[in-house]
Enzyme design. Sequence first.
Site, short mmCIF file in Angstrom:
data_model
loop_
_atom_site.label_atom_id
_atom_site.label_comp_id
_atom_site.label_asym_id
_atom_site.label_seq_id
_atom_site.Cartn_x
_atom_site.Cartn_y
_atom_site.Cartn_z
N GLY A 38 57.63 83.42 81.74
CA GLY A 38 57.89 83.36 80.32
C GLY A 38 56.72 82.87 79.50
O GLY A 38 55.58 82.84 79.95
N SER A 39 57.04 82.45 78.31
CA SER A 39 56.07 82.08 77.29
C SER A 39 55.31 80.80 77.62
O SER A 39 55.83 79.90 78.25
CB SER A 39 56.81 81.88 75.96
OG SER A 39 55.97 81.31 75.00
N THR A 40 54.08 80.75 77.11
CA THR A 40 53.28 79.54 77.28
C THR A 40 53.89 78.35 76.54
O THR A 40 53.54 77.21 76.82
CB THR A 40 51.84 79.76 76.75
OG1 THR A 40 51.90 80.20 75.40
CG2 THR A 40 51.12 80.78 77.61
N GLY A 83 56.60 77.26 77.10
CA GLY A 83 57.32 76.53 78.14
C GLY A 83 56.66 75.21 78.50
O GLY A 83 57.33 74.23 78.82
#
Length: 138
Positions: A69-71, A73
Amino acid sequence: MILFEIDYMVIKCRTISKGIATGELIVSNEPLSFLGGVNPETGEIIDSNHELKGKFINDKILFIPGGKGSTVGSYVIFQMKKNNVAPRGIICLNAEPIIATGAIMSNIPMVDSPSSVDELNNGTKVELNSDQGKVSIL
């Protein structure tokens, strides 16, 4: 006086974020996205498609294959630490930048590349010593 020496099983790992943590393992065979997958206020897995949905990772040693997923996170992990609901430590098969950065920013002990995984089961009590690059089964 008789002294007993306790022989713990030790699993060698690669250090990602230094520190020592002791706790019960919570194990997933699926990667975890912290952004949208974990409630940063409670530490509950909220991803409806994740095998740990409804489980809490706070005060546990989290063992996952890796993140996804996205950074953003990384910042969710940091927010969890500020809210006192972060895992005590993290073990990954293969650390990737999102979770590694979150662990480092949050001072959460983290290792990856364990030499063995057969003993790393839900509920097993472990000591994660990333200063020495090892996980001991207690």
